[in-house]
Design an enzyme around this catalytic site. Structure first.
Site, mmCIF file in Angstrom:
data_model
loop_
_atom_site.group_PDB
_atom_site.id
_atom_site.type_symbol
_atom_site.label_atom_id
_atom_site.label_comp_id
_atom_site.label_asym_id
_atom_site.label_seq_id
_atom_site.Cartn_x
_atom_site.Cartn_y
_atom_site.Cartn_z
ATOM 1 N N LYS A 180 0.917 -1.107 -0.019
ATOM 2 C CA LYS A 180 0.088 -0.074 -0.140
ATOM 3 C C LYS A 180 0.964 1.286 -0.080
ATOM 4 C CE LYS A 180 -3.627 2.483 2.665
ATOM 5 N NZ LYS A 180 -4.380 2.541 3.710
ATOM 6 N N LYS A 233 -2.184 -1.406 -3.920
ATOM 7 C CA LYS A 233 -3.085 -0.215 -3.770
ATOM 8 C C LYS A 233 -2.380 0.954 -3.737
ATOM 9 C CE LYS A 233 -5.988 1.823 -0.437
ATOM 10 N NZ LYS A 233 -6.203 1.898 0.841
HETATM 11 C C1 PBG Z 1 -7.112 3.483 5.751
HETATM 12 C C2 PBG Z 1 -7.532 3.231 4.475
HETATM 13 C C3 PBG Z 1 -7.263 4.341 3.273
HETATM 14 C C4 PBG Z 1 -7.882 3.710 2.070
HETATM 15 C C5 PBG Z 1 -8.297 2.348 2.561
HETATM 16 N N1 PBG Z 1 -8.148 2.236 3.840
HETATM 17 C C6 PBG Z 1 -6.859 5.697 3.271
HETATM 18 C C7 PBG Z 1 -5.590 5.991 3.615
HETATM 19 O O1 PBG Z 1 -4.504 5.246 3.860
HETATM 20 O O2 PBG Z 1 -5.442 7.230 3.774
HETATM 21 C C8 PBG Z 1 -8.169 4.385 0.906
HETATM 22 C C9 PBG Z 1 -8.913 3.912 -0.185
HETATM 23 C C10 PBG Z 1 -9.381 4.699 -1.279
HETATM 24 O O3 PBG Z 1 -8.527 5.799 -1.455
HETATM 25 O O4 PBG Z 1 -10.275 4.601 -2.109
HETATM 26 N N2 PBG Z 1 -5.884 3.430 6.069
#
Ligand code: PBG
Length: 312
Positions: A180, A233
């Site tokens: 991520k 992601k």
């Molecule tokens: C929580 C999380 C996030 C997303 C999914 N889980 C945001 C972040 O890390 O700031 C993003 C999902 C999206 O942008 O659709 N940590």
């Protein structure tokens, strides 16, 4: 017949945002078609998804109360826990995946515990693990089929696996947000989940976008710690990472087409600049071609219906 890659609704996961209340459908401005939903509306939305052929949802909670230990993330009667119980009771064959993170529940909006010192604020990795594990167990107790940690703390898959096993949930799989990246594509999500950090950013725990080999090391660690499925992601800007992860590990691999990817298509389509349906399906197909087995997308229900129409 010669198509190498196929797109099908049974590969889709629909992310949904749940908050307390009744008859609540609060639009998320930067994500047309996406809402914060009260549990009753969430059920209706999940039913529509199921009827369109989407087998799974991914739940995010928007709590009324935030604090510095993310209490609502692991409250037995927290909004996600309530929603899971409702969905599993009313739609038993819908696969319910829960996002496990602290940022929506922390008053400071970070994914871990924060300690403020003279040199500024720091995220404390290990103290965060206990809270994440508690959240995951509370989701499993509510009936979640799969838990999906998105916090990016080191060692959280092992901590969650151990806690689930200790609580008797030896069969509950972990879908790890393994690669991520710290991404500007999450902008609209932070409006949807009300989870923007109040200070600083997430670069001390999320990955740096130049680093593909590091992403493979992150995935390897999560698999070693017990991840059953892994995720990359965002999706479109990281297709190379997706391809490498699938090729290297062969694990069930999810790609998350994040909020910013969805918002870009919606905005361009609203202006008449892009064909929404064609671009959405082409993008999802690209994720399949790059190696994704599971596609997490806010467009899941529309895409499922478009595929049905095209099949006649
Ligand atoms: C929580 C999380 C996030 C997303 C999914 N889980 C945001 C972040 O890390 O700031 C993003 C999902 C999206 O942008 O659709 N940590």
């Amino acid at each position: 017949m010669v198509a190498e890659t196929r797109l099908s609704a049974d590969q889709f996961v629909l992310p949904l945002f749940v908050r307390a209340g009744r008859k609540l459908r609060q639009p998320v401005k930067s994500m047309p078609g996406v809402f914060q939903l009260s549990p009753d509306e969430l059920l209706a939305e999940a039913r529509r998804a199921r009827e369109a052929g989407v087998p799974a949802v991914l739940l995010f909670g928007v709590p009324d109360r935030k604090d510095e230990k993310a209490s609502e993330a692991y409250a037995a009667n927290g909004v996600v826990q309530q929603a899971v119980r409702l969905l599993k009771r009313e739609l038993p064959d819908l696969l319910v995946i829960t996002d496990v993170c602290l940022c929506e529940y922390m008053s400071h909006g970070h994914c871990g515990v924060v300690r403020r010192g003279p040199a500024g604020a720091r995220i404390l990795n290990d103290p965060s693990l206990k809270l994440l594990a508690r959240a995951a167990v509370s989701h499993a107790e509510a009936g979640a089929d799969v838990v999906a940690p998105s916090d990016m703390m080191d060692g959280r898959v092992a901590a969650i696996r151990a806690a689930l096993d200790r609580a008797g949930f030896v069969d509950t799989p972990i879908l790890s947000y393994a690669a991520k990246f710290a991404s500007a594509f999450y902008g609209p999500f932070r409006e949807a989940a009300e989870s923007a950090p109040r200070f600083g950013d997430r670069r001390s725990y999320q990955m740096a976008s130049p680093n593909g080999a590091e992403a493979l090391r992150e995935v390897a660690l999560d698999i070693e710690e017990g991840a059953d499925l892994v995720m990359v992601k965002p999706a479109l800007a990281y297709l190379d990472v997706l391809y490498r992860v699938k090729a290297e590990f062969g694990y069930p691999t999810a790609a998350y087409a994040v909020s910013g990817e969805y918002a870009m298509i919606k905005a361009a389509a609203a202006n008449g600049w892009l064909d929404e349906r064609a671009v959405t399906l082409e993008s999802l197909l690209a994720l399949r071609r790059a190696g994704a087995d599971i596609l997490i997308t806010y467009a899941a229900v529309d895409a499922a219906r478009w595929l049905q129409e095209m099949a006649g």
